[in-house]
Design a protein around this motif. Structure first.
Motif, PDB file in Angstrom:
ATOM      1  N   GLU B  42      46.353 -69.948  54.674  1.00  0.00           N
ATOM      2  CA  GLU B  42      47.260 -68.873  54.324  1.00  0.00           C
ATOM      3  C   GLU B  42      46.493 -67.710  53.703  1.00  0.00           C
ATOM      4  N   ASN B  43      47.203 -66.612  53.558  1.00  0.00           N
ATOM      5  CA  ASN B  43      46.592 -65.495  52.832  1.00  0.00           C
ATOM      6  C   ASN B  43      46.196 -65.952  51.459  1.00  0.00           C
ATOM      7  N   GLY B  44      45.007 -65.589  51.090  1.00  0.00           N
ATOM      8  CA  GLY B  44      44.573 -65.921  49.741  1.00  0.00           C
ATOM      9  C   GLY B  44      44.038 -67.330  49.623  1.00  0.00           C
ATOM     10  N   LYS B  47      39.420 -67.968  52.572  1.00  0.00           N
ATOM     11  CA  LYS B  47      38.583 -67.931  53.779  1.00  0.00           C
ATOM     12  C   LYS B  47      37.546 -66.820  53.708  1.00  0.00           C
ATOM     13  N   SER B  48      38.051 -65.605  53.469  1.00  0.00           N
ATOM     14  CA  SER B  48      37.136 -64.466  53.456  1.00  0.00           C
ATOM     15  C   SER B  48      36.087 -64.637  52.376  1.00  0.00           C
ATOM     16  N   THR B  49      36.527 -65.167  51.260  1.00  0.00           N
ATOM     17  CA  THR B  49      35.586 -65.363  50.159  1.00  0.00           C
ATOM     18  C   THR B  49      34.455 -66.284  50.583  1.00  0.00           C
ATOM     19  N   MET B  51      33.385 -66.855  53.528  1.00  0.00           N
ATOM     20  CA  MET B  51      32.533 -66.212  54.529  1.00  0.00           C
ATOM     21  C   MET B  51      31.667 -65.113  53.905  1.00  0.00           C
ATOM     22  N   LYS B  52      32.229 -64.429  52.932  1.00  0.00           N
ATOM     23  CA  LYS B  52      31.434 -63.390  52.265  1.00  0.00           C
ATOM     24  C   LYS B  52      30.216 -64.012  51.578  1.00  0.00           C
ATOM     25  N   MET B  53      30.389 -65.211  51.093  1.00  0.00           N
ATOM     26  CA  MET B  53      29.243 -65.861  50.447  1.00  0.00           C
ATOM     27  C   MET B  53      28.219 -66.273  51.491  1.00  0.00           C
ATOM     28  N   HIS B  89      33.647 -58.053  60.349  1.00  0.00           N
ATOM     29  CA  HIS B  89      34.687 -58.024  59.329  1.00  0.00           C
ATOM     30  C   HIS B  89      36.009 -57.613  59.940  1.00  0.00           C
ATOM     31  N   GLN B  90      37.071 -58.042  59.296  1.00  0.00           N
ATOM     32  CA  GLN B  90      38.367 -57.661  59.841  1.00  0.00           C
ATOM     33  C   GLN B  90      38.596 -56.167  59.711  1.00  0.00           C
ATOM     34  N   HIS B  91      38.329 -55.655  58.529  1.00  0.00           N
ATOM     35  CA  HIS B  91      38.423 -54.206  58.365  1.00  0.00           C
ATOM     36  C   HIS B  91      37.113 -53.659  58.852  1.00  0.00           C
ATOM     37  N   PHE B  92      37.173 -52.724  59.790  1.00  0.00           N
ATOM     38  CA  PHE B  92      35.951 -52.263  60.430  1.00  0.00           C
ATOM     39  C   PHE B  92      34.931 -51.773  59.426  1.00  0.00           C
ATOM     40  N   ASP B 170      35.902 -62.483  61.333  1.00  0.00           N
ATOM     41  CA  ASP B 170      37.044 -62.535  60.414  1.00  0.00           C
ATOM     42  C   ASP B 170      38.214 -61.779  61.021  1.00  0.00           C
ATOM     43  N   GLU B 171      39.155 -62.528  61.534  1.00  0.00           N
ATOM     44  CA  GLU B 171      40.346 -61.970  62.179  1.00  0.00           C
ATOM     45  C   GLU B 171      40.024 -60.858  63.173  1.00  0.00           C
ATOM     46  N   PRO B 172      39.203 -61.164  64.161  1.00  0.00           N
ATOM     47  CA  PRO B 172      38.805 -60.108  65.098  1.00  0.00           C
ATOM     48  C   PRO B 172      39.939 -59.679  66.016  1.00  0.00           C
ATOM     49  N   VAL B 404      48.826 -55.228  41.711  1.00  0.00           N
ATOM     50  CA  VAL B 404      49.130 -55.580  43.090  1.00  0.00           C
ATOM     51  C   VAL B 404      47.868 -55.862  43.889  1.00  0.00           C
ATOM     52  N   GLY B 405      46.837 -55.108  43.618  1.00  0.00           N
ATOM     53  CA  GLY B 405      45.591 -55.257  44.368  1.00  0.00           C
ATOM     54  C   GLY B 405      44.970 -56.631  44.219  1.00  0.00           C
ATOM     55  N   MET B 406      45.352 -57.351  43.185  1.00  0.00           N
ATOM     56  CA  MET B 406      44.794 -58.682  42.957  1.00  0.00           C
ATOM     57  C   MET B 406      45.498 -59.743  43.794  1.00  0.00           C
ATOM     58  N   LEU B 407      46.619 -59.385  44.392  1.00  0.00           N
ATOM     59  CA  LEU B 407      47.345 -60.368  45.188  1.00  0.00           C
ATOM     60  C   LEU B 407      46.686 -60.514  46.551  1.00  0.00           C
ATOM     61  N   SER B 408      47.009 -61.585  47.229  1.00  0.00           N
ATOM     62  CA  SER B 408      46.468 -61.742  48.573  1.00  0.00           C
ATOM     63  C   SER B 408      47.298 -60.896  49.526  1.00  0.00           C
ATOM     64  N   GLY B 409      46.738 -60.672  50.712  1.00  0.00           N
ATOM     65  CA  GLY B 409      47.366 -59.766  51.682  1.00  0.00           C
ATOM     66  C   GLY B 409      48.842 -60.051  51.918  1.00  0.00           C
ATOM     67  N   GLY B 410      49.170 -61.315  52.108  1.00  0.00           N
ATOM     68  CA  GLY B 410      50.554 -61.660  52.401  1.00  0.00           C
ATOM     69  C   GLY B 410      51.485 -61.305  51.258  1.00  0.00           C
ATOM     70  N   ASN B 411      51.023 -61.537  50.074  1.00  0.00           N
ATOM     71  CA  ASN B 411      51.877 -61.243  48.922  1.00  0.00           C
ATOM     72  C   ASN B 411      52.010 -59.746  48.687  1.00  0.00           C
ATOM     73  N   ILE B 412      50.960 -58.999  48.999  1.00  0.00           N
ATOM     74  CA  ILE B 412      51.078 -57.548  48.919  1.00  0.00           C
ATOM     75  C   ILE B 412      52.167 -57.075  49.881  1.00  0.00           C
ATOM     76  N   GLN B 413      52.131 -57.635  51.101  1.00  0.00           N
ATOM     77  CA  GLN B 413      53.125 -57.237  52.089  1.00  0.00           C
ATOM     78  C   GLN B 413      54.531 -57.607  51.619  1.00  0.00           C
TER      79      GLN B 413
HETATM   80  N1  LIG Z   1      37.913 -56.138  44.108  1.00  0.00           N
HETATM   81  C1  LIG Z   1      39.033 -56.835  44.242  1.00  0.00           C
HETATM   82  N2  LIG Z   1      39.737 -57.104  43.155  1.00  0.00           N
HETATM   83  C2  LIG Z   1      40.863 -57.802  43.257  1.00  0.00           C
HETATM   84  N3  LIG Z   1      41.354 -58.265  44.417  1.00  0.00           N
HETATM   85  C3  LIG Z   1      40.687 -58.025  45.531  1.00  0.00           C
HETATM   86  C4  LIG Z   1      39.497 -57.299  45.514  1.00  0.00           C
HETATM   87  N4  LIG Z   1      39.018 -57.177  46.765  1.00  0.00           N
HETATM   88  C5  LIG Z   1      39.894 -57.808  47.519  1.00  0.00           C
HETATM   89  N5  LIG Z   1      40.899 -58.321  46.802  1.00  0.00           N
HETATM   90  C6  LIG Z   1      42.043 -59.023  47.310  1.00  0.00           C
HETATM   91  O1  LIG Z   1      41.632 -60.163  47.977  1.00  0.00           O
HETATM   92  C7  LIG Z   1      42.388 -60.391  49.138  1.00  0.00           C
HETATM   93  C8  LIG Z   1      41.535 -60.643  50.324  1.00  0.00           C
HETATM   94  O2  LIG Z   1      40.680 -59.537  50.447  1.00  0.00           O
HETATM   95  P1  LIG Z   1      39.752 -59.371  51.694  1.00  0.00           P
HETATM   96  O3  LIG Z   1      38.946 -58.175  51.457  1.00  0.00           O
HETATM   97  O4  LIG Z   1      39.087 -60.627  51.968  1.00  0.00           O
HETATM   98  O5  LIG Z   1      40.784 -58.990  52.806  1.00  0.00           O
HETATM   99  P2  LIG Z   1      41.168 -59.770  54.100  1.00  0.00           P
HETATM  100  O6  LIG Z   1      40.632 -61.117  54.079  1.00  0.00           O
HETATM  101  O7  LIG Z   1      40.842 -58.962  55.248  1.00  0.00           O
HETATM  102  O8  LIG Z   1      42.716 -59.764  53.861  1.00  0.00           O
HETATM  103  P3  LIG Z   1      43.906 -59.899  54.921  1.00  0.00           P
HETATM  104  O9  LIG Z   1      43.665 -61.108  55.686  1.00  0.00           O
HETATM  105  O10 LIG Z   1      45.108 -59.976  54.070  1.00  0.00           O
HETATM  106  O11 LIG Z   1      43.850 -58.649  55.712  1.00  0.00           O
HETATM  107  C9  LIG Z   1      43.232 -59.145  49.336  1.00  0.00           C
HETATM  108  O12 LIG Z   1      44.539 -59.454  49.041  1.00  0.00           O
HETATM  109  C10 LIG Z   1      42.692 -58.160  48.358  1.00  0.00           C
HETATM  110  O13 LIG Z   1      43.718 -57.406  47.814  1.00  0.00           O
END
Ligand SMILES: Nc1ncnc2c1ncn2[C@@H]1O[C@H](COP(=O)(O)OP(=O)(O)OP(=O)(O)O)[C@@H](O)[C@H]1O
Ligand SMILES: Nc1ncnc2c1ncn2[C@@H]1O[C@H](COP(=O)(O)OP(=O)(O)OP(=O)(O)O)[C@@H](O)[C@H]1O
Ligand SMILES: [Mg+2]
Ligand SMILES: [Mg+2]
Lengths: 370, 521, 355, 321
Positions: B42-44, B47-49, B51-53, B89-92, B170-172, B404-413
């Motif tokens: 699920e969102n949050g 996964k991305s974390t 992979m970022k590592m 990355h998902q975001h270009f 990541d979500e290509p 809000v920025g601290m929430l995962s994508g799904g919860n932001i939506q």
């Molecule tokens: N610096 C930060 N501080 C707090 N939260 C963050 C930070 N960077 C990212 N996040 C939160 O972590 C979550 C995942 O961020 P990530 O950059 O991995 O996006 P993503 O995996 O592409 O998300 P999505 O799948 O929802 O598009 C997002 O909800 C984002 O708001």
């Protein structure tokens, strides 16, 4: 991190930052002062305690010096909150002070009313001036930072023109206006000190700005625009108008600060240079992290430091200019977000782990019960 | 302890972010050589974390990483790249004002005389790789001008040109059309045949089923186990991800559309680069129905939404809501007419990241009398309503005061949706409402959308997800080249194949057929 | 230590005769290094200290507007400390602050130089006849500018004045300068321009170059602190004009090249006047509550007449200058002052003599 | 009056003057261009110029070679810019505050530093010898061409460096690998990061270049223009440079023209200062008013241009039909 933890950490970080700055200062002090211990005493303690007793006059001086920078700090705080890097605090302080001075000299009024009118008009002038960079930004997308920076000089020279060629009291050796009418002065809170009622107004202004920013729709809009302008527009906020508003409020506050400073501290208008409070205001606002309620504390910090350096130059013959270097060091470390981030990270990890462990335990207990 | 079967081994990984979020908690993650390995959750979920590592963008708080059996310390992407790891990355991660070739060689520029950039060489390299991997791109185009599909290819080429043997994706597919996705999958298979290893993140179950060999499922920062893709059903995956059964189809009864709410007539728009984006576009949306808009991205959908919400102005044409024009009107007025918008780009338009959840929920109504006592806010009412919304929309958070920025994508939506849906809209424009969101949240949002339409709102749904438009829409438009290629009054018997033909411009309905979407008048 | 300029030499100094060793505080409402009155005052005090007659501490309070807010604080603190026999301040910017403390601390003695605003019982005011000084410099410049035998001098009767800021003190110099020049040549043209501050020599240079190139100025008086030096550079660079310094003997502080084109300097000997003051004090003459104008006779103002002046000026010019100095000294000529002149006559005069 | 102005403007010395006034601003403006391209707002230019101007003189004095002074100024400029960098980029001090801190050192701290190193107060005029000043260059053929010669020949070597640097900065930004990376970092630092470019390193490099350029500007001020250092010598030129950068849209060539525009306005003000009936104060304001008007007019044309491009597009479409 919990709020308490956060506070503890911030406190510690600020303490270490100041300690480092003082260490740097100490190197210079050691080179310069005959008696470094005395110099440090002057810098740190003497502003509030001298000869074992509370240094009341010095404390009042510090409070008095806080007044103008609280106003400019608030002004910058409002403008920066809307993401507007407007640096015209300098010019608007001067303009507000000048116009207030003119009213104080030429327009007789009743005692209670006079300063109020002068300050309000000074505030209005400050606000009007800010319309220039604000509207240029909103209508034409011209950089408000650059525009306001240039505006400061224009204000300076135009005021100097009027001061020297139109309103000067030619019987005086230095360029200055005629004296203010007694009715117009901002009264001293404690006679014979630098502390005026302007300080009280500054504190009231702080509370009002705090309410404005966090308890009204306009302040809310300013903050949202500062965080994300596109979002604000999409949400139906009047973005252009509010951007102008934020800068006008900035101008009003700094114009007011200028008027209070001029009418509170001086008997005539004698500024021949940009007063510097605008720049200090930026420092104050940044140290306060754009939180209006923290502005007086940041202002206190700066005024305290200044006073300390002043005492150091009087009693320990450390050149006053060293202040600038010490201040620079303190600003740099104090405002460094990442400074000591490793320590912070350790604290966070520890706390999070404890939390997780606790949860697990609870879960285990629950599981056991079920 | 080299175990040669695995190219990547992550052991006991824990990651605590500075904000105290433990995004990964003791995660084990292993990838075999030459496989396509799915990472789901699920969102949050973290996964991305994770992979970022692996790509050196974040450092683990605890744990070890082995690449090709060798213990590594991935302190930066440079190190990761040198170990043969590449990430899409998902975001270009592209620089818009640079050309494709410049983006390709960024950080490894070919030079002559030691410092001058050899642009010709960069173009050659780009062309060479494009050919070799059959990923067609235009080396001299500025990235800001190329379509998303091509951007995605540039991203993959960027990884390959750096010698990546292990690709993290990541979500290509989140922004790709069905056709583009198919094409991409072909390439991935092609790469797999050449011995590349891939880690594939997606929320789309059928994609996972289609191309991955094994999958790892994550939930709340922990691994829920590794499975052979062939051995596990979609339902099982969903259950593991969200911890409960998920109904993937939304039940909805027959629409009973009544009066026209949104009326769009002859909308035309030519963009800055002189491309005609909207071409005499006309349609109606009625009370009580969901009108879907499908189409390959870049055929005017975004422009249409922008015009309806005055984020842009058309050259000509009209759009009215209950008879009142919305063209060129301030957003305040558009909202007062009862229009709500779930924006496609929620990070830019949908939220103020560092503001609190409450502040985000109140953004469109902060001036309402309800929330103001004279000049001051009525904080009590605000708190009450925010808490209610957070509860109703199941926003997962500590409190309304959380950023809000601290929430995962799904919860932001969910926060965005909660705000937009609670404004009593008579017209909802939902632009990619579930893009990049996990199944749980998706299901929730879709249900809400249907609920509102049945309660009398008009809904305009724009989505690149064909399943979504087909499932949710009562009737459907396919956009092609800024105009309407087809209109289907009823979507029940519609198939992917039929839609695809219209979407790609292979077929076009007659004017008369298209005009059926204009009800009355 | 490197304490603010004046080393606080608390070491014992040889007592000169019966005189008391005074402890003096020199409060500078700007910074040292202005090569003008602050430096001059500092030099005087240094001389006194070296002679073992005083010990002193110099405190630089800074000269910006933000610093100005602190001046009162400094004065208060220093007065309250009671450590000093005399507190020295200067300039027209200080009287207001001084008045406050002098009333608050009636037993404390103060000296203010270059100001005439108030008469206060525990304060001595020293002021300098800079208008007289201007008159002499003006006469000299006017006599020189048509002495075409001298290298670089053209026949046009045009001289220049680069001022710091359009203000009473600067215009006091200017007033005398123009009148003095007119006393020699009634048709003289004076090109006056102000830099707008005292810190930007580059602008001073641009202004002076324009005066030289556009209006044929061949002698320029720079009265702008540090920024005035820019005018000297312009003279040097164009090679078409001479510079006249102000306040201290700038010829002897300049580099050789700049000194070579510096004809003379108009001196304002604040340091000497402080020495004079202590001489009087030791001699039992006290002037508390009085204004003392220090003119040519008292050595407060004057021209540098050795070096270049002597070498370059033709004898006829020297004679003219001598006559003028004599006239000013014996009161034949009375030079009006711009300070406190409510008619603002100096501005009218300035505009009327522009080239 | 107009006649008088014209007669002053159409002189070679006016042209010469414009170039001389422009040079230090141009150095600093180019410094702003490079930093801004890497996404860093360097508001500390003023302070860097002040401090490097001081050390330029000191190094030249200690060694009695002007070029050592220039190198010294550049090195000091780089060090200061890197200090801003370390705090702003690594320790995350607000970049504006970091710049203000450096400006603080520049305005007051220099007085202290000068005293610390030389025992002098306020200025260095007494140290200056001809060997310490950057030489003037006469350009062989150009020198003898009427009109052009007196305007363009005979400037400080640093003036030519400034104008050559416009080209070099352009080459750096658009023709070199490091330039590509600088632009990438400025536009999308995440993208640069993801391909293994060290964003921090690139920003340090850009800041370093920016420091070097403003160091040259400082050297120009104290080792040529004013021929010595004194308190406040830079007098706001570092801030004007920021305006020039904004007016020139951050591009080297545009920034050069913006700087020249300011030079023109200043030179004009200097001439008017000598004319009858102008307030010296209002004349001093001319360059700043001109800059504001220039900035606003430029912004207005940008707004119009976007509209025009769109209209043209529409027109073409209409024609196509
Ligand atoms: N610096 C930060 N501080 C707090 N939260 C963050 C930070 N960077 C990212 N996040 C939160 O972590 C979550 C995942 O961020 P990530 O950059 O991995 O996006 P993503 O995996 O592409 O998300 P999505 O799948 O929802 O598009 C997002 O909800 C984002 O708001
Ligand atoms: N840079 C960051 N700083 C603080 N918290 C973060 C950061 N990045 C992610 N998080 C948090 O870590 C948790 C895991 O986020 P992560 O991005 O790994 O999730 P994800 O599985 O990729 O989700 P999505 O499917 O939405 O992309 C989330 O709660 C998120 O808010
Ligand atoms: Mg993710
Ligand atoms: Mg002559």
């Amino acid at each position: 991190m919990g709020n308490k933890q956060k506070l503890k950490f911030e406190f510690m970080r600020g303490f270490v930052a100041i300690a480092i700055a003082i260490a740097v200062a100490f190197i210079f002090i050691f080179i310069c002062a005959d008696d470094p211990a005395k110099a440090l005493n002057c810098l740190l303690i003497r502003p509030i305690i001298s000869n074992g007793a509370l240094n009341v006059s010095s404390i009042l001086t510090i409070l008095g010096r806080m007044t103008p920078i609280i106003f400019t700090g608030l002004a910058v705080c409002v403008m920066f909150s809307a993401n507007q890097f407007n640096l015209a605090g300098e010019g608007t302080v001067m303009a507000g002070g000048f116009v207030a001075a003119l009213l104080a000299i030429y327009v007789p009024m009743a005692a209670g009313l006079h300063p109020v009118v002068c300050i309000l008009v000074g505030a209005v002038v400050g606000g009007l001036l800010m319309l220039i960079p604000a509207i240029a930004k909103v209508k034409l997308n011209a950089s408000e930072m650059v525009c306001s920076l240039m505006l400061n000089y224009v204000v300076l020279y135009v005021i100097m023109h009027f001061l020297s060629n139109v309103f000067a009291d030619r019987s005086q050796g230095s360029t200055q206006t005629y004296p203010f009418l007694e009715t117009a002065k901002v009264a001293k809170m404690v006679p014979g000190t630098e502390l005026t009622w302007g300080f009280v107004i500054a504190i009231i202004a702080t509370i009002l700005v705090g309410f404005f920013m966090y308890r009204t729709r306009w302040g809310y809009t300013i903050r949202m625009i500062g965080i994300n302008e596109s979002f604000s527009k999409y949400s139906g906020m009047r973005v252009g108008g509010v951007i102008v508003l934020s800068q006008v409020i900035g101008g009003v506050l700094s114009g007011m600060g200028g008027a209070i400073e001029v009418l509170g501290r001086y008997n005539t208008f004698l500024w021949k240079d940009l007063p510097g409070y605008g720049w200090t205001g930026i420092t104050v606002a940044i140290l306060a992290k754009n939180n209006p309620l923290a502005i007086p504390f940041a202002a206190l910090f700066i005024a305290y430091l200044n006073r300390g350096c002043e005492l150091m130059s009087i009693y320990a013959s450390v050149p006053a200019e060293m202040i600038d270097i010490i201040q620079a060091v303190i600003f740099l470390f104090f405002a460094a977000e990442q400074f000591m981030s490793k320590t912070r990270q350790k604290m966070v990890v520890k706390e999070t782990k404890e939390e997780l462990a606790k949860k697990q335990q609870e879960a285990a207990v629950e599981g056991g019960n079920a | 302890m080299a175990d040669n079967e695995y190219v990547v081994q992550m052991k006991g990984i824990t990651k605590v972010y500075p904000n105290g979020i433990a995004a990964n908690q003791g995660v084990d993650f292993n990838v075999k050589r030459g496989e396509i390995h799915a990472l789901m959750g699920e969102n949050g979920a973290g996964k991305s974390t994770l992979m970022k590592m692996l790509f050196g963008l974040e450092q683990p708080t605890e744990g070890e990483i082995y690449v090709n059996g060798e213990k590594v310390s991935l302190t930066s992407p440079t190190v990761a790249i040198s170990k043969g790891i590449g990430m899409v990355h998902q975001h270009f991660m592209l620089v818009p004002n640079l050309t494709v070739a410049e983006n390709m060689v960024l950080g490894m520029e070919p030079k002559h005389k030691g410092m001058f950039m050899d642009y010709k060489k960069a173009v050659e390299i780009t062309e060479e790789y494009a050919k070799k991997y059959n990923l067609h791109v235009d080396p001299n185009a500025k990235v800001r001008d190329i379509p998303v599909g091509m951007k995605q290819k540039v991203e993959i080429l960027k990884a390959l040109v750096r010698g990546a043997k292990i690709l993290i994706l990541d979500e290509p597919t989140a922004v790709l059309t069905t056709q583009e996705t198919e094409e991409l999958f072909k390439e991935l298979i092609h790469l797999k045949e050449q011995g590349y290893t891939m880690i594939f993140i997606s929320h789309k179950l059928h994609e996972i089923k289609q191309i991955t060999d094994r999958l790892t499922i994550m939930r709340s920062g922990k691994s829920m186990g590794v499975y052979q893709t062939a051995d596990i059903s979609k339902e099982e995956i969903s259950r593991l991800m969200v911890g409960r059964d998920v109904i993937l189809t939304v039940e909805k009864d027959q629409a009973q559309p009544t009066d026209v709410v949104l009326r769009v007539r002859d909308l035309e728009y030519t963009n800055e680069w002189n491309k005609k984006m909207l071409n005499k576009l006309s349609f109606d949306v009625r009370k009580g129905e969901i009108l879907g808009i499908a189409g390959v991205e870049g055929n005017g959908q975004r422009e249409l939404v922008d015009m309806l919400f005055n984020l842009n102005t058309p050259d000509s044409g009209t759009a009215t809501v209950n008879g009142q024009s919305v063209i060129g009107q301030p957003q305040r007025k558009i909202r007062d007419l009862g229009v709500s918008l779930i924006p496609e780009d929620r990070m830019t338009f949908g939220m103020a990241g560092t503001a609190t959840i409450e502040e985000n929920l109140m953004s469109d109504r902060s001036a309402d009398n309800k929330y103001n006592n004279g000049p001051l806010f009525n904080m009590k009412k605000m708190h009450e309503d925010s808490d209610q919304l957070i509860k109703d929309y199941k926003v997962l958070c500590k409190s309304r005061n959380q950023q809000v920025g601290m929430l995962s994508g799904g919860n932001i939506q969910k926060v965005v949706v909660a705000r937009e849906f609670s404004a009593d809209p008579i017209l909802i424009i939902a632009d990619q409402p579930t893009r990049g969101i996990d199944v749980g949240a998706t299901e929730f949002i879709r249900k809400k959308l249907v609920e509102l339409s049945r309660a009398g709102a008009a809904v305009l749904l724009v989505s690149a997800d064909l399943n979504e438009v087909m499932e949710l829409s009562d009737s459907l438009i396919i956009m092609y080249n800024g105009g309407i290629a087809a209109y289907f009054e009823d979507t029940t018997s519609l198939t992917d194949a039929v839609m695809g033909e219209y979407m790609l411009g292979l077929k076009q309905q007659s004017d008369e057929e298209v005009r059926r979407v204009q009800h009355g008048e | 230590g490197c304490g603010g300029g004046g080393d606080t030499t608390t070491t014992e100094t040889a007592d000169t005769g019966d005189g008391k060793v005074y402890n003096v505080c020199n409060l500078v409402n700007g910074n040292l290094g202005d090569k003008s009155f602050f430096d001059s005052a500092e030099a005087g005090l240094k001389e006194l200290q070296d002679a073992g007659r005083i010990t002193y501490t110099t405190i630089e309070m800074g000269g910006t507007t933000e610093d100005e807010a602190k001046w009162q604080g400094y004065l208060d603190e220093v007065s309250a400390s009671g450590e000093y026999d005399l507190i020295v301040v200067g300039t027209f910017q200080m009287p207001e602050y001084l008045k406050n403390v002098s009333e608050k601390y009636p037993d404390q003695k103060y000296l203010i130089y270059d100001d005439t605003t108030y008469e206060l019982p525990n304060v001595v005011n020293l002021s300098y006849a800079q208008n007289d000084l201007g008159y002499m410099v003006g006469a000299y410049a006017a006599a020189m500018t048509t002495a075409t035998d001298v290298e670089k001098i053209n026949e046009d009767a045009v001289i220049g004045f680069v001022g710091g800021v359009d203000s009473p003190v600067i215009n006091d110099f200017l007033y005398g300068y123009i009148l003095g020049a007119q006393s020699i040549n009634p048709d003289i043209k004076v090109d006056t321009r102000y830099i707008g501050n005292y810190i930007d020599p580059a602008k001073g240079k641009e202004l002076a170059e324009s005066m030289i190139n556009d209006n044929n100025c061949d002698i320029i008086w720079g009265v702008a602190g540090n920024a005035g030096n820019g005018a000297a550079e312009a003279c040097l660079e164009t090679g078409k004009a001479y510079f006249i310094g102000v306040d201290s003997d700038q010829e002897s502080t300049f580099s050789a090249e700049m000194a070579a084109i510096t004809l003379t300097s108009g001196l304002k000997n604040i340091g000497d006047s402080l020495v004079w003051f202590f001489d009087e004090w030791d001699a039992g003459n006290e002037y508390w509550g009085q204004h003392i104008l220090i003119g040519i006779n008292e050595g407060g103002v004057g021209l540098v007449t050795d070096k270049n002046y002597d070498k370059i000026s033709p004898d006829s010019v020297k004679e003219t200058v001598d006559a003028t100095v004599a006239a000013v000294t014996n009161g034949e000529v009375e030079v009006p002052t711009a300070i406190g002149d409510t008619t603002n006559a100096v501005v009218e005069l300035r505009e009327s003599v522009r080239p | 009056m107009l006649e008088q102005i014209f007669s002053m403007i159409f002189t070679t010395s006016f042209g010469y003057s414009i170039i001389r006034i422009t040079s230090p601003i141009l150095f600093a403006a180019l410094a702003a261009v490079v930093a801004e391209k890497a996404g860093v707002t360097n508001i500390g230019l003023e302070g860097i110029m002040m401090i490097s101007a001081l050390f330029g003189v000191l190094f030249a004095y200690w060694t009695s070679y002007w070029w050592v002074g220039v190198i010294g100024a550049v090195v000091v400029g780089i060090i200061l810019a890197l200090i801003i960098g370390i705090f702003a980029l690594k320790l995350k001090t607000d970049i504006i505050l970091a710049g203000i801190a450096i400006n603080l050192v520049g305005s007051g701290g220099t007085i202290f530093l000068l005293y610390l190193f030389t025992g002098l107060k306020g200025n260095t005029a007494s140290l200056t010898t001809p060997g310490m000043l950057t030489p003037k260059i006469n350009i062989p053929i150009l020198e003898s061409i009427p009109v052009l010669g007196p305007i363009f020949s005979g400037h400080s070597i640093l003036t030519y460096v400034a104008f050559i640097l416009v080209f070099l900065v352009w080459v750096l930004l658009y023709k070199t690998a490091i330039g590509l990376q600088i632009r990438a970092v400025g536009e999308n630092s995440n993208a640069a990061d993801s391909v293994g470019i060290s964003v921090l390193k690139i920003q340090y490099i850009a800041l370093g270049i920016s420091g070097a350029l403003s160091g040259l500007g400082g050297a120009y001020m104290s080792m040529y223009y004013s021929q010595s250092w004194n308190t406040g010598i830079v007098a706001g030129r570092g801030f004007i440079a920021l305006a020039a950068q904004a007016m020139g849209q951050g591009e080297p060539l545009g920034t050069m023209f913006a700087s020249l525009f300011f030079g023109f306005a200043s030179a004009l003000g200097n001439k008017m200062e000598g004319m009858q009936g102008f307030s010296s104060f209002l004349v001093s304001a001319i360059p700043y008013v001109a800059t504001i008007i220039g900035l606003i007019l430029y912004a207005a044309t940008q707004v119009r241009r976007v509209k025009r491009v769109k209209n043209n597009g529409k027109k073409k479409n209409a024609e196509a039909k």
